[in-house]
Design a protein around this motif. Structure first.
Motif, PDB file in Angstrom:
ATOM      1  N   TRP A  51       0.888  -1.170   0.000  1.00  0.00           N
ATOM      2  CA  TRP A  51       0.000   0.000   0.000  1.00  0.00           C
ATOM      3  C   TRP A  51       0.921   1.214   0.000  1.00  0.00           C
ATOM      4  CZ3 TRP A  51      -0.869   4.392   2.884  1.00  0.00           C
ATOM      5  CH2 TRP A  51      -2.134   5.001   2.796  1.00  0.00           C
ATOM      6  N   ILE A  53       1.463   5.561  -0.612  1.00  0.00           N
ATOM      7  CA  ILE A  53       0.880   6.909  -0.694  1.00  0.00           C
ATOM      8  C   ILE A  53       1.996   7.889  -1.031  1.00  0.00           C
ATOM      9  CG2 ILE A  53       1.091   7.258   1.832  1.00  0.00           C
ATOM     10  CD1 ILE A  53      -1.492   8.956   1.686  1.00  0.00           C
ATOM     11  N   GLU A  69      -1.198   5.594 -13.845  1.00  0.00           N
ATOM     12  CA  GLU A  69      -1.803   6.365 -12.753  1.00  0.00           C
ATOM     13  C   GLU A  69      -0.854   7.505 -12.391  1.00  0.00           C
ATOM     14  OE1 GLU A  69      -4.716   5.831 -11.268  1.00  0.00           O
ATOM     15  OE2 GLU A  69      -5.190   3.693 -11.440  1.00  0.00           O
ATOM     16  N   LEU A  71       0.048  10.041  -9.656  1.00  0.00           N
ATOM     17  CA  LEU A  71      -0.166  10.270  -8.228  1.00  0.00           C
ATOM     18  C   LEU A  71       0.396  11.619  -7.800  1.00  0.00           C
ATOM     19  CD1 LEU A  71       0.085   7.017  -8.624  1.00  0.00           C
ATOM     20  CD2 LEU A  71       0.271   6.989  -6.136  1.00  0.00           C
ATOM     21  N   ASP A  75      -2.438  10.999  -2.782  1.00  0.00           N
ATOM     22  CA  ASP A  75      -2.980   9.855  -3.528  1.00  0.00           C
ATOM     23  C   ASP A  75      -2.365   8.554  -3.040  1.00  0.00           C
ATOM     24  OD1 ASP A  75      -4.677  11.324  -5.224  1.00  0.00           O
ATOM     25  OD2 ASP A  75      -3.087  11.647  -6.695  1.00  0.00           O
ATOM     26  N   TYR A  76      -3.219   7.548  -2.856  1.00  0.00           N
ATOM     27  CA  TYR A  76      -2.737   6.244  -2.410  1.00  0.00           C
ATOM     28  C   TYR A  76      -3.366   5.136  -3.233  1.00  0.00           C
ATOM     29  CZ  TYR A  76      -7.070   5.934   0.394  1.00  0.00           C
ATOM     30  OH  TYR A  76      -8.381   5.914   0.818  1.00  0.00           O
ATOM     31  N   ILE A  77      -2.689   4.003  -3.238  1.00  0.00           N
ATOM     32  CA  ILE A  77      -3.111   2.882  -4.071  1.00  0.00           C
ATOM     33  C   ILE A  77      -2.630   1.597  -3.411  1.00  0.00           C
ATOM     34  CG2 ILE A  77      -1.059   2.847  -5.573  1.00  0.00           C
ATOM     35  CD1 ILE A  77      -3.051   2.745  -7.958  1.00  0.00           C
ATOM     36  N   ASN A  78      -3.419   0.560  -3.556  1.00  0.00           N
ATOM     37  CA  ASN A  78      -3.035  -0.748  -3.029  1.00  0.00           C
ATOM     38  C   ASN A  78      -2.587  -1.635  -4.188  1.00  0.00           C
ATOM     39  OD1 ASN A  78      -2.923  -2.425  -0.569  1.00  0.00           O
ATOM     40  ND2 ASN A  78      -4.314  -3.737  -1.736  1.00  0.00           N
ATOM     41  N   LEU A  99       5.287   6.939   1.254  1.00  0.00           N
ATOM     42  CA  LEU A  99       5.222   6.031   2.393  1.00  0.00           C
ATOM     43  C   LEU A  99       4.681   4.714   1.847  1.00  0.00           C
ATOM     44  CD1 LEU A  99       5.463   5.930   5.595  1.00  0.00           C
ATOM     45  CD2 LEU A  99       2.966   6.170   5.564  1.00  0.00           C
ATOM     46  N   ILE A 101       3.765   0.610   2.667  1.00  0.00           N
ATOM     47  CA  ILE A 101       3.524  -0.458   3.651  1.00  0.00           C
ATOM     48  C   ILE A 101       3.538  -1.778   2.895  1.00  0.00           C
ATOM     49  CG2 ILE A 101       1.933  -1.389   5.377  1.00  0.00           C
ATOM     50  CD1 ILE A 101       0.608   1.395   5.502  1.00  0.00           C
ATOM     51  N   TYR A 103       2.987  -5.741   3.214  1.00  0.00           N
ATOM     52  CA  TYR A 103       2.310  -6.616   4.175  1.00  0.00           C
ATOM     53  C   TYR A 103       1.844  -7.921   3.536  1.00  0.00           C
ATOM     54  CZ  TYR A 103      -2.114  -4.889   2.181  1.00  0.00           C
ATOM     55  OH  TYR A 103      -3.150  -4.571   1.339  1.00  0.00           O
TER      56      TYR A 103
END
Lengths: 103, 103
Positions: A51, A53, A69, A71, A75-78, A99, A101, A103
């Motif tokens: 994830w 951003i 895309e 950004l 704006d954030y995207i998974n 940033l 993440i 996981y």
């Protein structure tokens, strides 16, 4: 307490990755780009979900068989595991701060 | 793609929590505050670790037996599980937008 916009690296010959959290469950990192694309060749094809951003600057992400895309701040995207993608552009005008993440 | 600064709730009688990622490994949420303190009484005393960043606005966090921390845009802090803490102030002037990772 730290600030995500502070202590930017002096040397941005390459993108700079800094780990903020490293646990058995997840990794969180700050990425600073300035005009970089990545990876150098081919696609990212990751074992884990990501994830991400953009908190400052601008970037473009390309996914296999999908439109680009663009950004901007906030704006954030998974990105599910094994979704092939690449960073096709980051603005050369300022540092782009991400940033991420895993996981 | 979504934007963390967009689609703010109209009704902020109470803080608004929205889940962005919910997996067995972690939960990520956006929290929007405006003049709120929390919890209403006592302390947060959480089973999991929390990493939190303020992306807009201002807030103050109090930890048991420690000085108050004044967070502004970009400030982040890691709160280990069972660290008693509370939000003692958020600015009434604008929405404070937090990103919280529970892991």
């Amino acid at each position: 307490m730290n600030n995500i916009f502070a202590a930017l690296p002096d040397n941005l010959d390459a993108e700079v990755f800094e780990t903020l959290i490293d646990s058995d469950k997840l990794t969180v990192e700050r990425i600073v780009s300035k005009g970089h694309t990545s990876p150098q060749t081919g696609w990212y094809n990751q074992e884990s979900n990501e994830w991400v951003i953009v908190l400052q600057g601008e970037a473009k992400l390309v996914f296999e068989n999908a439109p680009e895309e663009h950004l901007k701040a906030g704006d954030y995207i998974n990105i599910p595991a094994h979704t092939r993608h690449r960073v096709s552009w980051t603005t050369p005008k300022q540092e782009t701060i991400w940033l991420a993440i895993h996981y």
